[in-house]
Design an enzyme around this catalytic site. Structure first.
Site, PDB file in Angstrom:
ATOM      1  N   LYS A 148       2.119 -33.598 -40.404  1.00 60.24           N
ATOM      2  CA  LYS A 148       3.164 -33.235 -39.451  1.00 60.24           C
ATOM      3  C   LYS A 148       4.559 -33.388 -40.070  1.00 60.24           C
ATOM      4  O   LYS A 148       4.715 -34.001 -41.139  1.00 60.24           O
ATOM      5  CB  LYS A 148       3.014 -34.105 -38.208  1.00 60.24           C
ATOM      6  CG  LYS A 148       1.680 -33.886 -37.485  1.00 60.24           C
ATOM      7  CD  LYS A 148       1.623 -34.708 -36.202  1.00 60.24           C
ATOM      8  CE  LYS A 148       0.304 -34.481 -35.478  1.00 60.24           C
ATOM      9  NZ  LYS A 148       0.289 -35.192 -34.171  1.00 60.24           N
ATOM     10  N   TYR A 195      -0.964 -26.413 -29.090  1.00 56.67           N
ATOM     11  CA  TYR A 195      -1.119 -27.589 -28.225  1.00 56.67           C
ATOM     12  C   TYR A 195      -1.216 -27.197 -26.743  1.00 56.67           C
ATOM     13  O   TYR A 195      -0.898 -28.027 -25.873  1.00 56.67           O
ATOM     14  CB  TYR A 195       0.041 -28.547 -28.454  1.00 56.67           C
ATOM     15  CG  TYR A 195      -0.116 -29.408 -29.697  1.00 56.67           C
ATOM     16  CD1 TYR A 195      -1.164 -30.327 -29.815  1.00 56.67           C
ATOM     17  CD2 TYR A 195       0.776 -29.325 -30.751  1.00 56.67           C
ATOM     18  CE1 TYR A 195      -1.321 -31.126 -30.941  1.00 56.67           C
ATOM     19  CE2 TYR A 195       0.635 -30.125 -31.886  1.00 56.67           C
ATOM     20  CZ  TYR A 195      -0.415 -31.021 -31.964  1.00 56.67           C
ATOM     21  OH  TYR A 195      -0.567 -31.816 -33.076  1.00 56.67           O
ATOM     22  N   ASN A 205       3.073 -39.160 -35.469  1.00 59.98           N
ATOM     23  CA  ASN A 205       1.921 -39.902 -35.992  1.00 59.98           C
ATOM     24  C   ASN A 205       1.299 -39.274 -37.244  1.00 59.98           C
ATOM     25  O   ASN A 205       0.118 -39.442 -37.517  1.00 59.98           O
ATOM     26  CB  ASN A 205       0.886 -40.131 -34.886  1.00 59.98           C
ATOM     27  CG  ASN A 205       0.328 -38.846 -34.315  1.00 59.98           C
ATOM     28  OD1 ASN A 205       0.712 -37.762 -34.750  1.00 59.98           O
ATOM     29  ND2 ASN A 205      -0.578 -38.952 -33.367  1.00 59.98           N
ATOM     30  N   HIS A 207      -2.631 -34.585 -37.796  1.00 62.16           N
ATOM     31  CA  HIS A 207      -3.484 -34.108 -36.698  1.00 62.16           C
ATOM     32  C   HIS A 207      -4.870 -33.842 -37.261  1.00 62.16           C
ATOM     33  O   HIS A 207      -4.996 -33.265 -38.343  1.00 62.16           O
ATOM     34  CB  HIS A 207      -2.927 -32.801 -36.112  1.00 62.16           C
ATOM     35  CG  HIS A 207      -3.892 -32.116 -35.193  1.00 62.16           C
ATOM     36  ND1 HIS A 207      -4.033 -32.494 -33.877  1.00 62.16           N
ATOM     37  CD2 HIS A 207      -4.792 -31.130 -35.406  1.00 62.16           C
ATOM     38  CE1 HIS A 207      -4.986 -31.741 -33.317  1.00 62.16           C
ATOM     39  NE2 HIS A 207      -5.456 -30.905 -34.224  1.00 62.16           N
ATOM     40  N   GLU A 222      -8.910 -24.001 -34.634  1.00 62.92           N
ATOM     41  CA  GLU A 222      -7.646 -24.409 -35.266  1.00 62.92           C
ATOM     42  C   GLU A 222      -7.543 -23.877 -36.701  1.00 62.92           C
ATOM     43  O   GLU A 222      -6.462 -23.501 -37.158  1.00 62.92           O
ATOM     44  CB  GLU A 222      -7.512 -25.934 -35.209  1.00 62.92           C
ATOM     45  CG  GLU A 222      -7.348 -26.404 -33.768  1.00 62.92           C
ATOM     46  CD  GLU A 222      -7.314 -27.916 -33.585  1.00 62.92           C
ATOM     47  OE1 GLU A 222      -7.461 -28.668 -34.582  1.00 62.92           O
ATOM     48  OE2 GLU A 222      -7.144 -28.343 -32.433  1.00 62.92           O
TER      49      GLU A 222
HETATM   50  P1  CMP Z   1      -2.360 -35.141 -32.017  1.00 65.14           P
HETATM   51  O1  CMP Z   1      -3.584 -35.865 -32.414  1.00 65.14           O
HETATM   52  O2  CMP Z   1      -1.842 -34.067 -32.893  1.00 65.14           O
HETATM   53  O3  CMP Z   1      -2.584 -34.540 -30.540  1.00 65.14           O
HETATM   54  C1  CMP Z   1      -1.595 -34.491 -29.551  1.00 65.14           C
HETATM   55  C2  CMP Z   1      -0.286 -35.039 -30.004  1.00 65.14           C
HETATM   56  O4  CMP Z   1       0.621 -35.342 -28.957  1.00 65.14           O
HETATM   57  C3  CMP Z   1      -0.510 -36.388 -30.670  1.00 65.14           C
HETATM   58  O5  CMP Z   1      -1.178 -36.234 -31.879  1.00 65.14           O
HETATM   59  C4  CMP Z   1       0.924 -36.920 -30.729  1.00 65.14           C
HETATM   60  O6  CMP Z   1       1.682 -36.305 -31.770  1.00 65.14           O
HETATM   61  C5  CMP Z   1       1.447 -36.419 -29.384  1.00 65.14           C
HETATM   62  N1  CMP Z   1       1.377 -37.464 -28.360  1.00 65.14           N
HETATM   63  C6  CMP Z   1       0.274 -38.048 -27.857  1.00 65.14           C
HETATM   64  N2  CMP Z   1       0.595 -38.968 -26.937  1.00 65.14           N
HETATM   65  C7  CMP Z   1       1.945 -38.962 -26.850  1.00 65.14           C
HETATM   66  C8  CMP Z   1       2.885 -39.685 -26.070  1.00 65.14           C
HETATM   67  N3  CMP Z   1       2.491 -40.614 -25.183  1.00 65.14           N
HETATM   68  N4  CMP Z   1       4.199 -39.410 -26.243  1.00 65.14           N
HETATM   69  C9  CMP Z   1       4.596 -38.474 -27.123  1.00 65.14           C
HETATM   70  N5  CMP Z   1       3.745 -37.735 -27.902  1.00 65.14           N
HETATM   71  C10 CMP Z   1       2.444 -37.988 -27.764  1.00 65.14           C
END
Ligand code: CMP
Length: 131
Positions: free
Chosen positions: A3, A43, A106, A109, A120
């Site tokens: 990311k 998403y 984070n 993904h 995907e």
């Molecule tokens: P990902 O595994 O890519 O799937 C959904 C994404 O939404 C997740 O990783 C985070 O980047 C984001 N995400 C999930 N929970 C939250 C949250 N509580 N607040 C902000 N972003 C979130």
């Protein structure tokens, strides 16, 4: 996907090393940037979540690395390698523990099922880009 936060923080090489050292084969890869429309589509499952706007803004703010990985039991093993969504909860040695900064930013993904991995993968790559 690696990311935008992972790219901005200089972690492409470190994350790819963890991935290939864990036995994943890279069968497709590109350095690219998602448009708003791309991120909203990718998403779409989260579109009712309160963080959807923040997620789209984050995922489009800079380049990402997208890849298709191949391994026996790839979905489960990759999710174990990356760790919990929130890096504060991620196990020691996982990619998110090492490289992520928050639940939103984070670092990586991973697909949550073989079916979504196929969807995907097709989102990011044409057939001739997959080896
Ligand atoms: P990902 O595994 O890519 O799937 C959904 C994404 O939404 C997740 O990783 C985070 O980047 C984001 N995400 C999930 N929970 C939250 C949250 N509580 N607040 C902000 N972003 C979130």
């Amino acid at each position: 996907m690696l990311k935008p936060d992972a790219v901005e923080n200089g972690h492409i090489g470190g994350i790819l090393d963890k991935i290939t050292s864990a036995g994943f084969k890279i069968v497709a890869m590109k350095y690219t940037q998602l448009s708003k429309r791309d991120a909203q589509a990718f998403y779409a499952i989260h579109k009712e979540r309160p963080f959807f706007g923040e997620l789209v803004d984050f995922m489009t703010r800079g380049p990402i690395v997208s890849a298709i990985l191949e391994k026996d039991n790839a979905v489960e093993d990759f999710r174990a390698l990356i760790g919990a969504t929130n890096p504060a909860d991620a196990a020691e040695g996982t990619i998110r523990k090492l490289f992520a900064t928050s639940i939103a930013e984070n670092a990586v993904h991973g697909s949550d099922s073989d079916e979504n991995a196929a969807i995907e993968g097709a989102f990011h790559f044409a057939g001739r880009e997959i080896f």
